[in-house]
Every structure is written in structure tokens, then in C-alpha cells.
Write a protein that holds these residues in place. Structure first.
Motif, short mmCIF file in Angstrom:
data_model
loop_
_atom_site.label_atom_id
_atom_site.label_comp_id
_atom_site.label_asym_id
_atom_site.label_seq_id
_atom_site.Cartn_x
_atom_site.Cartn_y
_atom_site.Cartn_z
N VAL A 133 82.35 33.23 35.13
CA VAL A 133 83.29 32.66 34.14
C VAL A 133 82.72 32.83 32.74
O VAL A 133 83.39 33.28 31.81
CB VAL A 133 83.59 31.17 34.46
N ALA A 134 81.41 32.52 32.58
CA ALA A 134 80.77 32.63 31.26
C ALA A 134 80.88 34.06 30.74
O ALA A 134 81.19 34.29 29.56
CB ALA A 134 79.31 32.21 31.36
N GLY A 135 80.64 35.02 31.63
CA GLY A 135 80.68 36.43 31.23
C GLY A 135 82.08 36.87 30.82
O GLY A 135 82.25 37.70 29.92
N LYS A 142 74.76 37.82 25.83
CA LYS A 142 73.65 37.63 26.77
C LYS A 142 73.62 36.23 27.41
O LYS A 142 74.13 35.27 26.87
CB LYS A 142 72.33 37.83 26.03
N ILE A 143 72.97 36.21 28.56
CA ILE A 143 72.71 34.94 29.27
C ILE A 143 71.22 34.65 29.06
O ILE A 143 70.38 35.52 29.30
CB ILE A 143 72.94 35.10 30.79
N GLY A 190 75.68 34.52 24.59
CA GLY A 190 76.94 33.90 24.99
C GLY A 190 76.74 32.57 25.71
O GLY A 190 77.51 31.63 25.55
N THR A 191 75.67 32.51 26.53
CA THR A 191 75.47 31.34 27.39
C THR A 191 73.99 31.00 27.54
O THR A 191 73.17 31.90 27.74
CB THR A 191 76.05 31.61 28.80
N ARG A 220 77.95 28.91 25.05
CA ARG A 220 78.26 28.06 26.21
C ARG A 220 76.97 27.49 26.76
O ARG A 220 75.94 28.17 26.72
CB ARG A 220 78.87 28.93 27.32
N ILE A 221 77.05 26.30 27.31
CA ILE A 221 75.87 25.77 28.03
C ILE A 221 76.28 25.49 29.48
O ILE A 221 77.26 24.78 29.74
CB ILE A 221 75.32 24.47 27.41
N HIS A 222 75.52 26.11 30.36
CA HIS A 222 75.72 25.88 31.79
C HIS A 222 74.52 25.10 32.32
O HIS A 222 73.38 25.48 32.06
CB HIS A 222 75.86 27.21 32.53
N ALA A 223 74.77 24.01 33.03
CA ALA A 223 73.65 23.25 33.63
C ALA A 223 73.42 23.70 35.05
O ALA A 223 74.33 23.60 35.89
CB ALA A 223 73.97 21.76 33.63
#
Ligand SMILES: Cc1ncc(COP(=O)(O)O)c(C=O)c1O
Length: 462
Positions: A133-135, A142-143, A190-191, A220-223
Motif C-alpha cells: 500500500v505504501a509503495g 524509498k522505504i 516515502g515511508t 508515511r509511518i508504518h508501525a
């Protein structure tokens, strides 16, 4: 292992109850099976399964492995009489509803009422989905994740053809905020994956500081809370972890693994998105699956197709018995594991034979025997690991940066960046009552392995 005769009796009653729901069907004869042969094969299966470490016992204090709660085992087995498939309502009507309810309870633990989420195979698949989803939302960007993040983030990024970079960690194994700030200044991120409990040491990335950087650099922040996610419920966290869990609701997506601290059998991960509109990214047409109703079929919002309805039934039942609330029994069980980790940390810190790292943020303790060189420390760790196992205590090994051990005398590490240490995940509530026993065995194994010899032992982390 305790044979829970009472719970097996309750289980048979529940099977009868389930069967009653289908009593109106005409009788049919299932193709018979050979009962004698079945029993033989079942005994052979039990015999093969004896070749395992005793994961259910408090003296298994090694890797991140926790037995499912009896209600989860029973509800999972009960659902096997139906074997529902939560891909679509056609395959698992009741268990899809149970999944929606159980996932909503998890989301509500994070303060989310309007969200999108579902269960999946585990933390890796859940993170894959979050990064997919983030991509899509930040194509070409970049992640980032810390150097102590789970190894699968890099692999997942490569599967998704997203560029991945790791951010150095500080001396407590948390993402280094200065390094992150510098990296963000290049403008192509990006994330950021914030790990809420790293696999090796249980360290929690500094979320308030990462959120402050988001205000400036917009990402974006993904936990990844696969292991640590439930610790937001407990009362005995130290400041960094407490302030991080207090801000988790501000993130874009969260992964949590009910099959780690949520008392579930394997095959139960969970991914949650704060913005339910990301559901449109999953849009696909299927000419053959969704025909029974206009209501949401979980396959419309998940990457996997078939998924076990039994996992949903087990999770639903567990959360009915042990609700995800502060001060409840579930939270108190987690607090006990954390207290056990703090107690073992105190014992190793007070003992001259050991070199300790930073204190546990959740329920993982890492420590090492003292030695004249990094290779000697590593060899001694392996020797203690083997000697403890011979005495019935199962620990784990981890290769960790020497910078996590400030007590190492200067010059001892030479060119070595990492050394092999002992690691103990004290994730069972019973561990608290067993810390003294664990310590006695550890002390005796340490004394018995004074002469270092190379012993085999896996540093593989789960
Ligand atoms: C922080 C973290 N993320 C992801 C994973 C991968 O989860 P799974 O093994 O369920 O795929 C793990 C496993 O230990 C983990 O600790």
C-alpha cells in the motif's frame, strides 16, 4: 504439558453444539476411514512431534515462541469441523463476521474506530501488505527501517521492487533520530517503518521524534508492532516505550501478530490501515467468488485469497475470554512477562560473570559472559547456551553490535562489530514464577562452561 481433560470434555460438548446447527440436513455416509490405521498414524505423529523444544514450558526461555491459550486451541479445532475459508462470505460467513469483530477490537486497542484491516498469515505477510500500500501511495520513493528492524522488510521491499535503506540505531538499538533526520533531508523517502519492539532486543523506536520529523518532511509511518503491539496495554513500561505507544494511533498503518503475544496458533497476523480508503487499491473483479451478498467479503480487501476462518474463530473466542483492555487479565499476563525480564536483567547486572546491555524495554533480555576478547565472549556464550540446554533451560543466541555493551573494556573488540550474546524472551506469564529457577540453571551452566569450547547453536531469530 498438561493434559487438560476438562477442556477436552468441554470441547466435545462444543462439537455437539455445533453439530446441532446442521441437524436438519439429510443423513449421508461419509467415505469411511480405517480407524485402527488412523490411531496408529496419530500415535506416530505424536512420537514425531516429541522432537521439539518444550516451547510450552517456562524453562523454554529462548526464542519468541508462546503457547496458544487453551481457548484458542479449542476454538481453532472446533472450527476445523467446518473448515471455513475467510476469503469470501460464501466460504466463511460466521467466521468472516468473527474476523471483522476481532480485528475491530484490535484496532480499537490502538484508538482506531474507522479503519481498514484484516487477519493474514503472519507478520511478514502483514508487513508486505502495508508496504505494498505504501509503495502504491508513494511510487518511486524509498522505504526506511532501522538496522535492527526485522530482516523481512528489506526482502519485502525487494519483492515489491521498492528501494530500501536501513537507518543506523543508537546504543539502545532504537532508530537513530539524527541519522534519520539527515537521511530525510535528501527528500526521496516515502515511508519510515517504526519498529515497536525489535525482534532481537525488544527495543522500541522513538515514535514522538519520528512523528515530529513527519511534520517537517511528510512521509508515511508504518508501525511494525508484530511482536510488541500488545504492550500498549501494560502498566509497567519505561518512559520511551510508554511515550511511543501513546502516539501509535497517529501512524498510517500498523502490523500486529496475534500469533506472537496474542495467544494464537501460528498463521495469525493482522494489518491495519488508519485510512479505510486504501481499500480501493485492492480493487479487482472476480467472476466466481463474490455472489452471495453485497456485504464486504474480506477477500476484497486482502492480498491473500484463501485464509483460515479457524484463525478468526480462535482469535474471536480468545478476545471474548481475555478482552484487550488495560488492567484486564490479558494485560496482566504481559506485565508478568515484562517483570520477569526486568528481574532476570537485574540478576545478570548484579553478577560479575556477566556483561549486560541496556535494560529490557519489553520482555527480551540480552546479556553476555565476560571475556578477554570478543571471540572469547562469543565462544563462552555458545558454551553457556549448550550447557544450559543440557540442564533443561533453553535460551537463544543473538549476534549483536558490540556497541550495545558499554561495559566491554576498551580495546577488547578490535575489528569485531558484532558478538554472540545470550538472549531470552520471557513472554510466558509463568516466567515470573520461574526466574529464580532459570537463574540457578544459568549460573550453574555458566560455571560449568568456564573453559570455552565452540558449541553449535542457532542465532536465527524469529
Ligand atoms: C518485529 C517483527 N516483525 C516481523 C516479524 C515476522 O513475523 P512472522 O514470523 O509472523 O512472519 C517478526 C518475527 O519475529 C518480528 O519480530
Amino acid at each position: 504439558m498438561q493434559l487438560e481433560q476438562k477442556s477436552l470434555n468441554a470441547f466435545l460438548e462444543a462439537v455437539k453444539k455445533l453439530d446441532n446447527g446442521f441437524a436438519a440436513l439429510p443423513q449421508f455416509s461419509a467415505i469411511p476411514y480405517d480407524e485402527t490405521r488412523l490411531l496408529e498414524v496419530l500415535q506416530a505423529t505424536a512420537e514425531r512431534l516429541q522432537d521439539n523444544y518444550p516451547y510450552f514450558h517456562p524453562l523454554y526461555a529462548g526464542q519468541m515462541l508462546k503457547p496458544p491459550h487453551p481457548i484458542a486451541r479449542l476454538a481453532y479445532a472446533l472450527a476445523m469441523w467446518i473448515n471455513p475459508n475467510n476469503h469470501a462470505l460464501d466460504g466463511g460467513r460466521a467466521s468472516s463476521a468473527m474476523e471483522k469483530e476481532a480485528v475491530a477490537e484490535i484496532a480499537s486497542m490502538f484508538g482506531w474506530n474507522n479503519f481498514l484491516g484484516h487477519l493474514c498469515g503472519g507478520g511478514t505477510i502483514a508487513n508486505l501488505e502495508a508496504l505494498w500500500v505504501a509503495g502504491q501511495l508513494h511510487p518511486g520513493k524509498k522505504i526506511l527501517a532501522s538496522a535492527q528492524a526485522h530482516y523481512t522488510h528489506q526482502r519485502i521491499s525487494s519483492v515489491l521492487k521498492l528501494e530500501f535503506e536501513s537507518v543506523p540505531v543508537d546504543s539502545q538499538a532504537r532508530m537513530d533520530i539524527d541519522a534519520l533526520r539527515k537521511r530525510l533531508q535528501r527528500g526521496d523517502v516515502g515511508t519510515v517503518v517504526a519498529t515497536m519492539g525489535t525482534t532481537a532486543t525488544g527495543s522500541v523506536d522513538p515514535l514522538p521524534e519520528i512523528l515530529a520529523l513527519r511534520d517537517k518532511f511528510a512521509f508515511r509511518i508504518h508501525a511494525d508492532a508484530a511482536y510488541g503491539g500488545y504492550f500498549g496495554l501494560v502498566d509497567n513500561l519505561a518512559d520511551n516505550a510508554k511515550s511511543a505507544f501513546a502516539r501509535i494511533s497517529e501512524l498510517d498503518s500498523i502490523v500486529i501478530d496475534p500469533h506472537k503475544h496474542g495467544l494464537q496458533p501460528y498463521g495469525c497476523g493482522c494489518v491495519l490501515f488508519r485510512d479505510p480508503s486504501v481499500g480501493s487499491l485492492y480493487k479487482h473483479d472476480s467472476p466466481y467468488t463474490y455472489f452471495s451478498s453485497a456485504e464486504l467479503h474480506l477477500g476484497e480487501i486482502s492480498l491473500e485469497c484463501s485464509r483460515p476462518g479457524a484463525s478468526a474463530a480462535a482469535l474471536w473466542a480468545t478476545q471474548k475470554l481475555l478482552p484487550l483492555v488495560k488492567h484486564g487479565e490479558f494485560a496482566q499476563r504481559l506485565e508478568r512477562g515484562r517483570s520477569a525480564a526486568l528481574a532476570l536483567y537485574e540478576k545478570t547486572t548484579a553478577d560479575d560473570r556477566f556483561l549486560t546491555s541496556f535494560g529490557p524495554e519489553l520482555d527480551i533480555v540480552v546479556f553476555a559472559p565476560r571475556g578477554a576478547s570478543v571471540s572469547e565472549v562469543s565462544a563462552k556464550s555458545r558454551a553457556i547456551f549448550a550447557a544450559a540446554a543440557e540442564r533443561g533451560l533453553h535460551l537463544a543466541l543473538a549476534d549483536l553490535p558490540v556497541s550495545f555493551f558499554p561495559g566491554l573494556p576498551a580495546g577488547v573488540h578490535g575489528d569485531n562489530e558484532t558478538m554472540t550474546c545470550l538472549r531470552s524472551v520471557l513472554m510466558k506469564p509463568e516466567h515470573l514464577d520461574w526466574v529464580d529457577r532459570i537463574w540457578q540453571i544459568l549460573a550453574s551452566a555458566t560455571d560449568a562452561s568456564q573453559t570455552p569450547k565452540i558449541a553449535s547453536g542457532s542465532t536465527g531469530q524469529y
